[in-house]
Scaffold this active site. Structure first.
Site, short mmCIF file in Angstrom:
data_model
loop_
_atom_site.label_atom_id
_atom_site.label_comp_id
_atom_site.label_asym_id
_atom_site.label_seq_id
_atom_site.Cartn_x
_atom_site.Cartn_y
_atom_site.Cartn_z
N GLU A 176 30.49 -22.19 68.16
CA GLU A 176 31.47 -22.25 67.07
C GLU A 176 31.86 -23.70 66.79
O GLU A 176 33.05 -24.06 66.81
CB GLU A 176 32.70 -21.37 67.36
CG GLU A 176 32.33 -19.90 67.45
CD GLU A 176 33.50 -18.92 67.43
OE1 GLU A 176 34.67 -19.35 67.52
OE2 GLU A 176 33.23 -17.71 67.33
N GLU A 307 28.04 -13.18 69.32
CA GLU A 307 29.38 -12.61 69.53
C GLU A 307 29.60 -11.55 68.47
O GLU A 307 29.52 -11.83 67.27
CB GLU A 307 30.47 -13.68 69.45
CG GLU A 307 30.47 -14.61 70.64
CD GLU A 307 31.64 -15.58 70.66
OE1 GLU A 307 32.70 -15.28 70.09
OE2 GLU A 307 31.46 -16.66 71.25
O1 AHR Z 1 35.01 -13.98 72.49
C1 AHR Z 1 36.22 -14.66 72.39
C2 AHR Z 1 36.11 -15.93 71.59
O2 AHR Z 1 35.83 -15.63 70.26
C3 AHR Z 1 35.02 -16.88 71.98
O3 AHR Z 1 35.39 -17.72 73.03
C4 AHR Z 1 34.83 -17.71 70.74
O4 AHR Z 1 33.54 -18.22 70.63
C5 AHR Z 1 35.20 -16.74 69.64
O5 AHR Z 1 36.05 -17.30 68.72
#
Ligand code: AHR
Length: 506
Positions: A176, A307
């Site tokens: 991110e 994610e």
């Molecule tokens: O999964 C939780 C968080 O969500 C992670 O650390 C981040 O990459 C995302 O914003």
């Protein structure tokens, strides 16, 4: 009333292989995912091997999890790997500023993570630090893990008790970077991805699959900026790839980010809004794939959704920075719907990692002291595991009454996918309708099947979930409602249910 639908499946028209890595997982130093989840330490009365919880390992082995991403997430961009090697009592401590502002003792580090992967039989996916690290630090981590023979990092590894190099394929370059990983612009992040990727070397025959930090949701411009780095537009030559994969993240919510709502207390409207948000992943994957196709028509670069999953308010009384949430039948149906979509994107989607494996967000497992609970989402992964590395089969749905309006958007309430592996067909079906059953005819063409079996995951309420006291409130049961007919099979899916049918090709 009962809705009706037909699913036409051509058994002899083979689609792309469904990469097993879309059944991947994610473990961050966040709340009780690592500490209390995977790791209990060598002095714990909870059964463990070298400090790693054995009940967790057993449960995950049953899912045949293909890979595990670590150490973050946002945490990865403040993690300095050298703090997590050597004798545990001498490891430096740090503050986990992203998650709960708690102290991190670094007891779970590189060796512990690699031991965990070995116990799980899963491939490691290591996320390197771009946000606050250096090129040298990342380069040395790759050397430490994967180099054979003799070198400064190899000597350090050996001094810490590991002679042989490990095999590591998946390597994340930042996380991110548009947000917690450095708040960068796409152009700057793309330049850094090229630079870091250059120094993440292939040592010996260990070939890295470098994964550049990609877009947030539907930010297609970000993907385009990254893809411009890999090849020349319209160029016929094999593209020069600095990285082999690029990421995208999408979380399922039922409303705005500021009002996520409870994991267990919700109404039917919340439920349908959640399903619309889940279905959005289809548009997102299509958008990124379309952009990638322009620059990489041979589909050599993988899309990595590292994610995904539901994000609710934390359970009352728990640390807001620990992201601990319950997991209901609603979460399970979010997962099954995602997998149908993933299977349809098999030609570009190479990996996906649900967030996160234990005790965080849409978890497979919840621990409470020495108790372990399998969540409804866990069961979807288990029932679907036959799709891993299988050949996808197209499913065409003919249906008039499996649609409903949610606000001004249309939600299709029947979802399906199918694959074949080692002569066995696996069909997955989800009925998202909260009240109406649906009778589905599986019209199987181009082949015939032997004796089918089926399993059903549902509950009397969408809010049903498992706890240490009622650990099988939502668990799969064998389903005996299959009728063999002329075109194939007929079955009735109860409201809010997930069902898998398995049959040998004959
Ligand atoms: O999964 C939780 C968080 O969500 C992670 O650390 C981040 O990459 C995302 O914003």
């Amino acid at each position: 009333t009962t809705a009706t639908a037909t699913a036409v499946i051509d058994l002899d028209i083979e689609g792309p292989t469904i990469s097993r890595h879309i059944y991947g997982h994610f473990a961050e130093h966040l709340g009780r995912c690592i500490y209390g989840g995977f790791w209990v330490g060598e002095d714990s009365p909870i059964p463990h091997e070298g400090g790693i919880r054995l009940d967790v390992v057993r449960a995950l082995r049953a899912l045949e999890i293909p890979n595990l991403r670590w150490p973050g997430g946002c945490f990865a961009d403040e993690y300095h790997w050298k703090d997590g090697i050597g004798p545990r009592d001498q490891r430096p401590r740090m503050v986990n500023t992203h998650w709960g502002n708690v102290e991190e003792n670094n007891h779970f580090g590189t060796h512990e993570f690699m031991a965990l992967c070995e116990l799980l039989g899963a491939e490691p996916y290591i996320s390197g630090n771009v946000g606050s690290g250096t090129v040298q630090e990342m380069s040395e981590w790759v050397e430490y893990l994967t180099r054979d023979g003799d070198s400064p990092m190899v000597r350090l590894r050996k001094a810490n008790g590991r002679e042989e190099p490990w095999r590591v394929k998946f390597w994340g370059i930042g996380n991110e970077t548009w947000g917690c990983g450095g708040n960068m612009r796409a152009e700057y992040s793309a330049d850094l991805a090229r630079q870091y990727a250059t120094y993440c070397r292939d040592h010996g025959d260990n070939k890295l699959y470098r994964i550049a930090s990609g877009a947030n949701g539907d930010d297609y411009k970000w993907t385009e900026t990254l893809m411009q780095q890999i090849s020349c537009f319209g160029c016929e030559a094999t593209p020069r790839t600095f990285f082999q994969g690029i990421t995208v993240h999408h979380y399922t919510l039922s409303g705005p980010w500021e009002a996520k709502g409870s994991a267990t207390v919700f109404d039917t409207d919340d439920y349908y809004r959640t399903m619309l948000s889940a279905r959005k992943i289809d548009r997102i994957l299509t958008g990124h794939s379309t952009v990638m196709d322009m620059y990489d028509p041979r589909r050599t670069v993988g899309l990595v959704l590292d994610e995904w999953g539901t994000w609710w308010d934390v359970e009352p009384g728990t640390n807001p920075g620990f992201l601990f949430q319950q997991n209901t039948l609603r979460d399970a149906l979010v997962a099954s719907t995602h997998f149908d979509i993933f299977h349809r994107h098999a030609s570009r989607l190479y990996m996906a990692n649900i967030a996160q494996t234990v005790n965080v967000l849409q978890a497979m497992l919840l621990t409470d002291g020495d108790a372990l609970v399998l969540t409804p989402t866990y069961h979807v992964f288990e029932m679907n595991k036959g799709h891993q590395d299988a050949t996808s089969l197209d499913v065409h749905l003919r249906t008039d009454d499996t649609r409903r309006l949610v606000g001004d958007a249309e939600l299709v309430t029947l979802s399906a996918s199918a694959s074949v592996k080692d002569g066995t067909v696996l069909v997955s079906l989800t009925n998202l309708d909260a009240e109406k059953p649906v009778e589905v005819t599986l019209d199987l063409r181009g082949g015939s099947i032997g004796e089918p079996t089926a399993r059903l995951l549902t509950a009397d309420r969408l809010q049903a979930h498992n706890t240490p006291e009622a650990s099988a409130a939502v668990a799969p049961l064998s389903f005996d409602g299959l009728k063999v007919t002329d075109p194939g099979l007929v079955l009735t899916l109860p409201p809010h249910s997930f069902l898998t049918v398995q049959a040998p090709l004959s």
